[in-house]
Design a protein around this motif. Sequence first.
Motif, PDB file in Angstrom:
ATOM      1  N   TYR A  33       4.021  12.960  -3.138  1.00  0.00           N
ATOM      2  CA  TYR A  33       4.610  11.399  -3.470  1.00  0.00           C
ATOM      3  C   TYR A  33       4.576  11.304  -5.083  1.00  0.00           C
ATOM      4  O   TYR A  33       3.508  11.121  -5.746  1.00  0.00           O
ATOM      5  N   VAL A  56       3.040   4.328   2.498  1.00  0.00           N
ATOM      6  CA  VAL A  56       3.701   5.216   1.583  1.00  0.00           C
ATOM      7  C   VAL A  56       4.482   6.453   2.291  1.00  0.00           C
ATOM      8  O   VAL A  56       4.326   6.329   3.603  1.00  0.00           O
ATOM      9  N   GLY A 108       3.809  12.994   1.565  1.00  0.00           N
ATOM     10  CA  GLY A 108       2.570  13.448   0.747  1.00  0.00           C
ATOM     11  C   GLY A 108       1.253  13.583   1.345  1.00  0.00           C
ATOM     12  O   GLY A 108       0.295  13.796   0.888  1.00  0.00           O
TER      13      GLY A 108
END
Length: 247
Positions: A126, A229, A233
């Motif tokens: 990310y 998020v 990632g």
Amino acid sequence: MRFFLDVSYNGAAYHGWQRQANAHTVQEEIENGLSKILGAETAITGSGRTDTGVHAKMQMVHFDTEKEMEPAQIQYKLNSILPDDISVNNCRPVQPEAHARFDARERGYHYFINPNKNPFLVGKSYYFNHQLDVDLMNEAAEKLLGRQDFESFSRVKTEVNNFICEIFTARWYWENDQLIFNVRANRFLRGMVRALVGTLLEVGRGKLTVEEFVSIIAAKDRTKAGRAVPPHGLYLSEVNYSDEIYI
């Protein structure tokens, strides 16, 4: 006979782990491959689900077969027909009642953040270029340790009996110019790790205090926590079992 497979995959091209009627999934690819080499329709059970775009360095699955075949041969043949973004790292015989999901004692995830734009990390980490206080993030992460209710970090619509998890490790560290969050627990809720990371980033940016982070845990309310998020990632990195299940 029952076998365990240790599987890795890049989740970018898949709509998550679990087989779905109208979507391309990792489970579907592995089941199709096993069915082909074993000569019979073969279902697998994973240690857990990963969402669309999430990767796995170690996803454990079990399957049953009546065909006599050496574990190394199963691994070799399956790798020869699986797509390049899925690999079988190991195949081991286990006790007849061994279960990839229910017998897992501990699971671990890593979340990768790159603070500098890097085209070679696209889809793997990310890109987040905000200034972060990592010491403060680790101070907040310590508050996650132990057996607690983590409803504040769970998806709202999820079929679970409770939101209790026991977290053994939760820490941030730097490695190869990437900021990495490692979390290990006996179980995880749907969307939990991505919500934890998103909320801890708010602490790192000074938008939340450690005390406010603790109050979010206690609130048992997903709306109080930070945004999740992105999935790319996140890596399922370990699943551990008792040695007694292996033959």
